[in-house]
Each structure stands twice: as structure tokens, then as C-alpha cells.
Scaffold this motif. Sequence first.
Motif, mmCIF file in Angstrom:
data_model
loop_
_atom_site.group_PDB
_atom_site.id
_atom_site.type_symbol
_atom_site.label_atom_id
_atom_site.label_comp_id
_atom_site.label_asym_id
_atom_site.label_seq_id
_atom_site.Cartn_x
_atom_site.Cartn_y
_atom_site.Cartn_z
ATOM 1 N N ALA A 480 74.777 43.759 27.154
ATOM 2 C CA ALA A 480 75.831 44.699 27.556
ATOM 3 C C ALA A 480 76.077 44.646 29.057
ATOM 4 N N LEU A 481 75.016 44.614 29.857
ATOM 5 C CA LEU A 481 75.181 44.558 31.312
ATOM 6 C C LEU A 481 75.980 43.321 31.719
ATOM 7 N N GLY A 482 75.658 42.188 31.095
ATOM 8 C CA GLY A 482 76.395 40.963 31.410
ATOM 9 C C GLY A 482 77.865 41.078 31.077
ATOM 10 N N LEU A 483 78.170 41.660 29.909
ATOM 11 C CA LEU A 483 79.567 41.786 29.494
ATOM 12 C C LEU A 483 80.314 42.836 30.308
ATOM 13 N N PHE A 484 79.623 43.909 30.709
ATOM 14 C CA PHE A 484 80.261 44.878 31.607
ATOM 15 C C PHE A 484 80.691 44.176 32.895
ATOM 16 N N ALA A 485 79.800 43.355 33.437
ATOM 17 C CA ALA A 485 80.099 42.639 34.680
ATOM 18 C C ALA A 485 81.266 41.674 34.491
ATOM 19 N N LEU A 486 81.244 40.941 33.381
ATOM 20 C CA LEU A 486 82.277 39.938 33.124
ATOM 21 C C LEU A 486 83.663 40.573 33.021
ATOM 22 N N HIS A 487 83.760 41.706 32.331
ATOM 23 C CA HIS A 487 85.073 42.274 32.014
ATOM 24 C C HIS A 487 85.588 43.269 33.049
ATOM 25 N N SER A 490 85.194 42.947 39.911
ATOM 26 C CA SER A 490 84.931 43.548 41.223
ATOM 27 C C SER A 490 84.569 45.025 41.116
ATOM 28 N N ALA A 491 85.035 45.727 40.086
ATOM 29 C CA ALA A 491 84.695 47.141 39.911
ATOM 30 C C ALA A 491 83.227 47.339 39.559
ATOM 31 N N TYR A 492 82.553 46.255 39.220
ATOM 32 C CA TYR A 492 81.136 46.338 38.846
ATOM 33 C C TYR A 492 80.220 46.314 40.076
ATOM 34 N N ALA A 528 81.265 37.938 38.136
ATOM 35 C CA ALA A 528 81.643 39.212 38.758
ATOM 36 C C ALA A 528 81.394 39.178 40.263
ATOM 37 N N ALA A 529 80.278 38.595 40.663
ATOM 38 C CA ALA A 529 79.922 38.560 42.082
ATOM 39 C C ALA A 529 80.949 37.788 42.896
#
Length: 877
Positions: A480-487, A490-492, A528-529
Motif C-alpha cells: 500500500a505504501l508503494g502504491l500511495f507513493a506511485l499514485h 509529489s503530494a507524498y 514519487a521522489a
Amino acid sequence: MKLAAVSELLLSIGSFLEFTNDGDEVVKFREFIPSILNVSRQCLASGEEDVAVLAFEIFDELIESPAPLLGESIKSIVQFSLEVCSSQNLEPNTRHQAIQIISWLAKYKSNSLKKYKLANPILQVMCPLLAQSTDGDEDDDLAPDRAAAEVIDTMALNLPKLVFPPVLEFASISCQNTNPKYREASVTALGVISEGCSLLMKDRLEPVLHVVLMALRDAEQVVRGAASFALGQFAEHLQPEITSQYQSVLPCILNALEDASDEVKEKSYYALAAFCDNMGEEILPFLDPLMNKLLSALQSSSRNLQETCMSAIGSVATAAEQAFMPFAERVLELMKAFMVLTRDDDLRSRARATELVGIVAMTVGKAGVEPILAPYIEAAISGFGLDYSELREYTHGFFSNMAEILGDEFVKYLPHVVPLAFSSCNLDDGSAVDIDDSDEENMGAVGGVSSDDEAHDEPRVRNISIRTGVLDEKAAATQALGLFALHTKSAYAPYLEESLRIMIKHSAYFHEDVRLQAVIGLKHILTAAQAVFQSHNDGPAKAKELLGTVMNIYVKAMNEDDDKEVVAQVCTDIADIVKECRYAAVEPYMPQIVDSTLQLLQEQSACQQIESDNEDDEDDAEHDEILMDAVSDLLPAFAKAMGSHFAPIFAKLFDALMKFSKASRPPQDRTMVVATLAEVAQNMGAPISAYVDRVMPLVIKELLSSEATNRRNAAFCVGELCKNGGEPTLRFYGDILRGLYPLFGESEPDDAVRDNAAGAIARMIMVHPEAIPLNQVLPVFLKVLPLKEDHEESLAVYGCVCTLVLSSNPQIIASVPDLVRVFAEVAISPDETPEVKAHIGRAFSHLLSLYGQQMQPILSNLSTAHANALASLSPRS
């Protein structure tokens, strides 16, 4: 000898084992084994079973010992164990201990079972044991059928070639037995071996399915239940071949859903869920009756059956995609009641409902689901307060789906859901794995004694105590953390640092499921980074540092991770990074990546250090198809990034790659090599000419393969070799044309193969038209157009046709009616790109300029839609 004395003797022998490592001691100990067996037989004959079972404790220690203590005595131990487990007069515990010894031998000494030809004798006993079960008041854990199934499963995983033929024979005979327990055993056996013997079963699917589908119609409930279980196992392990049998299998499963027995129904819903999981549009004709039955059962069944129905509905929704829309609203409405359940007994159902809402939402899409999401998200978040690990696991999956659906709109939920994922990731899993890690020095201390292949057997793993729920929860939270970052990109930013820390930590986690999600997550964090760092002054430096961290973890995993799926994922991620980043960014890591790739191609990495049935026969050594496909995909990625500069690296990897192309290798290995060569030739260009003489004979031979994938890849490869291989390819043109010709005929059943054959001819014409007898080739070539399936070949194929037309080549101008037909089909096709259609438009305009009104009779034969589509591409029309 008195009972106490016998018991003391056997215990003493067991104690002696702990200190037996010296070669002479091993030889002496082997001399004890016949006496141990004789004493045990005497004890059994006199009813002293509790003493006889001490022998099994000794054998258990023998199997566990790092010293090769068994030798040829394994034959007599197996024979004794089979005698005991076959005897229905003995206590269940005694028989169970005998079966357990066989199970340990199958798992840890499979080479020895193969060497002494013990697999078949074991199966001759184990298969009939599947027809035996304990009485209702006895311990199910000691049931002979359950223990025998474990043995057969273990043997199938370790010795598939020796297991499948006798099990199929047993099933084919027993399915006709008048005793229903044997009919049940026949399908149970096939279900049990479907994972280990999957490749062999795929080749013999017809007789296997005959047995199982006949059992699904059996008069006895237990037989029908076993058949449903077997179909579920097939759906899981025999893909994609089993799905191609949907027309015969799916109606049978639908009938089984109406079974009078709840147990048969539940297993049938499980089979349905597993089967639909791998279907696509084939499911559409069955959609209405399927969903009517599922929705009905969902509202009127036990909790267990409701949960299985939810799983099946999720599979159907995934397979049906947009066609599921008419059922989505009703399913989502029904799930509301499940998602607010709070009783402990109901939380598993709540977890399944949460998962299903996420799946259905993916089908409905953002526009359809966003207005109604609020109560579902609220219920999902509140579920975290119920302290149920499986519910938290499925809720992380639900939020992963929401992030994918909503994209930027998911940002508002991050403050609520990211801390929940952090919390799950940081749970104490309380696991303990104790492995007997006796090293090779200890093994080697046993001098002068034949190892009987035991040195290649696995260490015994003891005291495994893993809180599976927590482990699965961690894996889901990491994902989940990976997908939150992907989608959310920059907001992550506020969560980036802690997420990276977790991913780094979990990339070294003890269980492969968590490591797998961590290495995927690292790639998403990197994505994301890069978005976050764009607005930073020191962004490039930070991005470079993070890329270094990720690449170092990936290279370490390639070399040291012992799980093939994790390593395959790492290879896929590296290939993606190489494609997405500028080559300069990854160049510092290329030497290490190339060395690790070579090690994987040589099958020498940690994840490939598995027991081989025959150490001396490298062609028979097992390797994982998914892993090697991922490894081989690295080479085209390197070639695309480096172009002709890839040549020296390819030279280093070439021999290791070509090992997989030997005739003794399975077809999937050879086509892996051919596909890799094709893409390397495509991207590396001219340096491929140095390899033409060595690889072209292989590729031409693969054109004749019985496997469609092999023919397709071979056709693509010959085209790319001819396009980029220069003069060395010319001497093969005759053989290539002869090899390609059958792929254009009616005997070729696969459209994609035919499309790639057309692509090959097009590339050959473009580079050396003088070497092609166009008067013979073009009529055959044009007859198979337009392309039916592989539209990646469109530019090559239609580019060649248009070039010939625009140059007024007399051979192609003679085929104007065929050209107009093809051009019209391309013009109206939704699958072709504007670029391809622009080529067609120019060529069609050229034909009009040459022939003018003479074209009118040909054009009048077109349908209005085709004529209008073609006219829209050409201002001259």
C-alpha cells in the motif's frame, strides 16, 4: 529381550546419533539399521507399538542428521514404513509416524528416493491410502488420507516426472471403482499433484479433465466435493491451459453450484473463483447465470459460503471488466451491511467484503465510484480499531485500489491511511525460524562414505512459528505504501522518508512475501521522489543518492536473495529503471548489474542453489521460467539504453544465454533465447552481425516449432536479424523463406504468428529487395493482410507495402485490387495508429495518381464505411 531393555536400547541408539559424524562411525551405524528394523517388527507383532515407534524417532534423527547416515538402508526403512502405514490393524498414531517418515524422506532426501527407485513403490501405497480416513471420533490430524496427500504433494514438488505417470494411472483406474472412497481418491490425487506436476499435467490435460469432470457428476457427495477441490487446484496451477477449456469446465462448475450438499457448493464456489480469476472476455456468455447464482447465494448462505461467493464475485468482476457494470451497484449495496459487522465471528466476512468493494470499484472506475465512496472509506478506516489482522490486511489492499482509482484525488486520504500502513509495517511479527545450519565443513568431515546424494538434500527446518496473519498484513501494508507513493507522487513528500526507511528494512525481511512488496515499493518510492525533488534546488543530488540506494539493494538481491520471485521482480524493476532513466544515471551501476546478470544466466545465484535431480546433467537442471524470462529481459533493456555500445556487454553474456537454446532444453527456454536475440538485434543494431552465423540456424529451426509462441518469436527474430545483421544474413534468405512459407498457409492456426511472419518478410524486402523473388512472395504476403493481432508489426509491414507502391514497383502495382482491399481495412481499423494510416493515405493517393478512373470499379466494391474511411486518408480521392 524384555520390553524395557528394548526401549532403552532404541533410546541409546537415538542418543548416539547426535555424535555420529566420523566416517567410520557412520559405516558402523548403518550396520545397526537392520537390527533396529527387526526389533521393531517383533514389537509390532507382539502388540508393543509404543516401543516400535521409537524406531521412527531414530529414523527421524537419521533424516535430520548432517551426516549421510542412511546409505542403502533407505530402501529397508522405506519398505518398513510402507508396511506399517499399510496395516489397518495398527494404531492411527503408529501408522501416522510411518507416513511422516516417508514425508520427510520425500522432502529432504528426494535424490535418494530417485537413486534407489523408491518413488513408485511409495506411490503404490500412498495413493490407495487416500481412500482411507479415520472414524468420526478419532483425530483427523492422524487420518491416513490426509497424511498420504501430504506425502504425494511433497513428492510431486520434488520428483514431478516420477510422480505424474503412476498417479494418473491410479486416478484413471480408481475413478471407475465401485467404492466411492476410491473414486474420491482418484480426483484428490490429481488435485494434490497439480502444483508440483503442473508442466506435465498441462500436456495431458484431456485425460486428467476426463476423470475430474466425470467425478463432478458422481452420485456420491464426497466424490463431487473432491472433484470441485481438484478443479480449484487446476485453476490455480494449470494456467493458462486450463482456462482454454472453459467451455467444458465452466458449465460443470455452474451445475455444481446447485448441488444439494453445502460442502460441494462451497468447494464449487472456490473452484469458480479460482477459474474466473484467469479468465477475460470468455466469461461474458456465462455472466448473467453466474451472477444470479452468486448474488442469490450471497444473501441466503452460511458465512463461509458467503465469503467464498465474495471471492468468486471479485474474480468475475475482474474478468468481465466493463460488462460487470450492471451488477456493480447491487454488489456494492450488499457489501455495506458486511462492512459494518463487528462480532469476532463476522470479521473475516467483513474483510472479504472490504476486498470486494475495492475490486468492484476498480471495475466501475473513478467517475462511477467517487460519489459513493465516503461510507466505504469510513467503514474501512474504522475496521482498524477491531484488532483483526486479516481485516487490516484486506483494508490495506482496499486503500491500494482506491489510490489507483482516484490518483490525485486520493491525496486527501493520505493523513488517515498512511499512519495505519506505518503501524502495520512496524508490528512485531513474533516469528522464529530455527534452521539446522550445519555447514559444508561438517558434511565434509564424514570421510570415505558415499553420500548417496544426501549432501544435496536440504537442511531440516524446525520450530517454524510464524504469525501468518501479521506477515500477510505487513506485506499488504508495504504494498500500500508503494502504491500511495506511485499514485500521489509529489503530494507524498511528507511520508517519503519514513516509507523509504520501511522499504529498506523490509527488503531484507525474513519472509519473501514482504521482501517482494518492498522491492516493488522501492521502485514506486523512486518514481514519487523524482517528482518531489524536481522542485528542490538540490533535487538532482538527492535523486542520484536515492537511485544509488535502490540499485545497491537490487544488486544485492540479485546475488543473495534466495527467492526466485523476488529476484525476478528486481530484474524487472532494474529493466524499467534502465529504460526510464537516462543511461548516464544508471551507468555507474552497470558493471555490478552485468556481473549479477551473468551469474543468473549461469544459474549460480543464491536463488538458484536448489537440489537438482541429476547434478551432472545441466540440461535437466530445474530453473524457474518466470525468473529467467525476467533475467533475459535485462539484455534488451541494456541494448535499448546503450544502442551499439551494448556490444561488449552482449559478448560477455552471449554464451551463458545460448546455453538455454540447446535442443535438450524445454521449448520455453529456447523461445526465451530467440525473443531476447530479436530485441537485442532490434536495439543494438549493426553489431548483431557478428552473431548471425551462430544464431540464425537456431532461429530458423524454431520456425518449425510445435509451440505458437516459439514460431511467433522466431518469425520476429529472423526479421530483426535480417534488418540489422547486414551481409551475413544473405546466405540464409532461401532457408528463411522456406521456413516462413508454412506460416502464411491455412495450416497455421495462430494469427499472431502469421502477423510476425509478414513482419519478417517486410523487413527482408526493405533491406535486400534484390534477394527476394517478389513475383512469388508478394501474392502470398498480401493475402494474409491486414494484420489480425500483433499490430506492433504494422509500421514494418505497411511501411514496406507503401514504399513499394510509392516507388511504383511493378510487382506490387500488379496487385492493385488486393492493395485497395488492405488499405481500406487499415483505414477503418481502430487498432492502427495515425502514423500507419498516414503511410496508407500517401500510398493510396499515389495509386490514384497512376490509375485515376481505372480505380473506380475496384473502389465501388468497397462498403460505404470502408470507402469513406479510405477517402478520408487521401485528399486526391
